[in-house]
Design an enzyme around this catalytic site. Sequence first.
Site, PDB file in Angstrom:
ATOM      1  N   LEU A 211       0.843  -1.197   0.000  1.00  0.00           N
ATOM      2  CA  LEU A 211       0.000   0.000   0.000  1.00  0.00           C
ATOM      3  C   LEU A 211       0.878   1.247   0.000  1.00  0.00           C
ATOM      4  CD1 LEU A 211      -2.681   1.505   0.215  1.00  0.00           C
ATOM      5  CD2 LEU A 211      -2.609   1.146   2.694  1.00  0.00           C
ATOM      6  N   HIS A 271       5.757   1.392  15.203  1.00  0.00           N
ATOM      7  CA  HIS A 271       4.881   0.316  15.672  1.00  0.00           C
ATOM      8  C   HIS A 271       3.756  -0.017  14.705  1.00  0.00           C
ATOM      9  CE1 HIS A 271       4.073  -2.678  18.582  1.00  0.00           C
ATOM     10  NE2 HIS A 271       2.979  -2.163  19.087  1.00  0.00           N
ATOM     11  N   SER A 431      -5.719   2.623  21.495  1.00  0.00           N
ATOM     12  CA  SER A 431      -6.180   2.135  20.196  1.00  0.00           C
ATOM     13  C   SER A 431      -6.748   3.283  19.369  1.00  0.00           C
ATOM     14  CB  SER A 431      -7.262   1.070  20.388  1.00  0.00           C
ATOM     15  OG  SER A 431      -7.879   0.744  19.149  1.00  0.00           O
ATOM     16  N   GLU A 617       6.457  -1.147  25.239  1.00  0.00           N
ATOM     17  CA  GLU A 617       5.201  -0.417  25.146  1.00  0.00           C
ATOM     18  C   GLU A 617       4.698  -0.063  26.547  1.00  0.00           C
ATOM     19  OE1 GLU A 617       2.383  -2.167  22.269  1.00  0.00           O
ATOM     20  OE2 GLU A 617       3.896  -3.723  21.945  1.00  0.00           O
ATOM     21  N   ASP A 757       4.576   3.820  -5.990  1.00  0.00           N
ATOM     22  CA  ASP A 757       4.010   2.884  -5.018  1.00  0.00           C
ATOM     23  C   ASP A 757       4.086   3.402  -3.587  1.00  0.00           C
ATOM     24  OD1 ASP A 757       6.676   2.547  -4.382  1.00  0.00           O
ATOM     25  OD2 ASP A 757       6.793   0.460  -4.997  1.00  0.00           O
ATOM     26  N   SER A 759       2.627   6.287  -2.998  1.00  0.00           N
ATOM     27  CA  SER A 759       1.422   7.119  -2.975  1.00  0.00           C
ATOM     28  C   SER A 759       0.263   6.359  -2.353  1.00  0.00           C
ATOM     29  CB  SER A 759       1.051   7.536  -4.402  1.00  0.00           C
ATOM     30  OG  SER A 759       2.119   8.198  -5.045  1.00  0.00           O
TER      31      SER A 759
END
Length: 825
Positions: A211, A271, A431, A617, A757, A759
């Site tokens: 992506l 992360h 989250s 974390e 790629d 973008s």
Amino acid sequence: MVRVCKQGPFEKEQLSTSVVSIMKMRAQGAGAEVSGETPQQHCSFVSFGKAGGCSAPTGVFRGVHWLGVVAKRIIVLRKIWKPYAGFPKEYFYILVLVSKDLGHGARGEMAKRTFSTLEAFLIFLLVMMTAITVALLTLLFVTNSGNHGSSTTLSPTTTQTSPITQAPDPPPFQNFSGYYIGVGRADCTGQVSDINLMGYGKRGQNARGLLTRLYSRAFILVEPDGSNRMAFVSVELGMISQRLRLEVLKRLQSKYGSLYRRDNVILSGTHTHSGPAGFFQYTIYVLASEGFSNRTFQYLVSGIVKSIEIAHTNLKPGKIFVNKGNVANVQINRSPSSYLQNPPSERARYSSNTDKEMLLLKMVDLNGEDLGLISWFAIHPVSMNNSNHLVNSDNMGYAAYLFEQEKNRGYLPGQGPFVAGFASSNLGDVSPNILGPHCANTGESCDNEKSTCPVGGPSMCMASGPGQDIFDSTQIIGRMIYQTAKELHDSASQEVTGPVLAAHQWVNMTDVSVMLNDTYAVKTCKPALGYSFAAGTIDGVSGLNITQGTTEGDPFWDTIRDQLLGKPSGEIIECHKPKPILLHTGELTKPHPWHPDIVDVQIVTLGSLAIAAIPGEFTTMSGRRFREAVKKEFESYGMKDMTVVISGLCNVYTHYITTYEEYQDTVANMSSGPEPPFFNNLIATLIPNIPDRTPIGRHFGDVLQPAKPEYRVGEVVEVTFVGANPKNSAENQTHQTFLTVEKYEDSIGDWQILYNDASWETRFYWHKGTLGLSNATIEWYIPDTAQPGIYRIRYFGHNRKQELLKPAVILAFEGISSPFEVVTT
């Protein structure tokens, strides 16, 4: 007491006994090592204590105690070498030797005889060659010294024109207050196929395309006299592995000597849970990655080092400004019942169960031109859930993408001089899926203590974001983070001034004594993973019938563990109570240790800003306690008004760090933390490298599904090509992108690249077939800003070719779609 050993003569001071004790040291003489373990060492001792209600029962390591050792100050003296008469030292020596030889020879010959016509002509040629050499050396030096305007972004394979083994510090800048600032960005995507995505630990969630590209963004800050510096690197990965950091430091030392070291280099993962796995050396992570991928490991190391090299090359005088502000409507606490276990009086001090504040550093040159920014904000980049198979940087990466696109107008994504780093913080229980958890089969809320559904159990309970799908949610959350960062950047006016100081220590976290009070001490033990580890979270369930927050083991899983791995010892069971142990990783050593024992502890100060590099974390409340403890310790040494920022997922991964109270409820799984080992002969991935093949009568890059003749704005162009395995492109980077979207420009009579790629408007899917056959599908989501005209899509790939009794070769190819028209009405 924890022994803190430093190489070289240090003065020892009496230290206070809060949770975070800050060690004050003065290195005597230039080049003193920041930390180390040798037989002849001068050791001081740092004690641990209790603060903010964060305590631990006997034999149990809890909360934020592991960061009890934080060095406060180290001064390293360096000398800045100045070129003689405008030439580098090496060139000067060469010219002196030539001059001496010529002069001596001339005197000797002239004393004996005169020269013939031929000899005189040869001497004339020699003199002319020497003059030309001097002129060329002068030109070369002037060109190199003016090379600070080089491109900020490179791929890991871009080569230097003149290899440098020891780069000098920049020269002092007179009448200058501020810092030398260098920013750099480099690709670190690695494999986008045949490798697991790192973060959810879900079997079968392997990469099947791209992506967005992943980047390493480096920021180097140097005092005006060049004496002290720091390098902060934000890497779009799930976390930084210990092996990754050790190899990066090794390569930096090879090129720069002691300029960039383990004390002043921070590597921080954003992360994202949609980056490649396979770059770890400890067995638990190797298994989660389904093997070690040297291909991806080398690509990541090269990308990180390259970003630092670019930042080093681009160093220039500038100023830094700091700003803070809240980001609204992008977070929820994904363990609210655990947060409620913290003392009511402590919770009453805060208006939210998440940290909403973003801290941002704005970097400009002396003319006020923007160079880059670093921001820290607590949010999990898990808008892309565990159904995703495309490598991407998630919501924080989208925020960086938007900022860089705004500042680097006219550049393709991933290119341009401005660099925006969006780094992680205490995100452990935070989250971005703000609609909360709901049962996938019924739609009812499953926001309960066990995050489970009446029908289907915990595997049906999933949180979702504000968008129509995971792509939409990622962009919504990322855009809001970007908008706040833009406001803070534009209004930043408080200048950061003061020295750059850094300290680092490796700590064996399996053997640390913790003073709970003046008379009572406890000790840490080996790491272990509990049942909640296997349950997952509301952002990504594991699929196993294990609930979060469980305090009892399961006979079925216990029996399987005992038969395969052996029983955990009574000591480790007692130490980790009330957590029921699923995997006693600290006692497992085959084929290599399953978890790290040695953990990095690091802090860097930039004037009144302290950056604490955290290898894990932190939850919201443990982060708050930690910041307060560090700030309090600074105050005890007269350093008031210090701002402390937590930089998460740094240097090595140690899972979650919670408060003692939260530990009783969620049973979060903390790894425990001498120099760490570097293992050889790791378990390799079981996916073989097979030759790529094409269908009969076809070639790599041939179009299988063409584009339509015409599209409207808002529609999706989709083209399918005869493909090859994309992991080949992580070995042979002839092409730096898998795709381009190009528009024909009549004014220049040629095609202009508008998207690649990196973008967010494009998607690259790889469809794996059998026996080396595969297809590649490229999608372009036509944005509202697209101009009408003629377009085409190009595909770039690499195929593996294997001939009998010959080594495999990787060959580049490309495919081009037929032209198509985009109309706006």
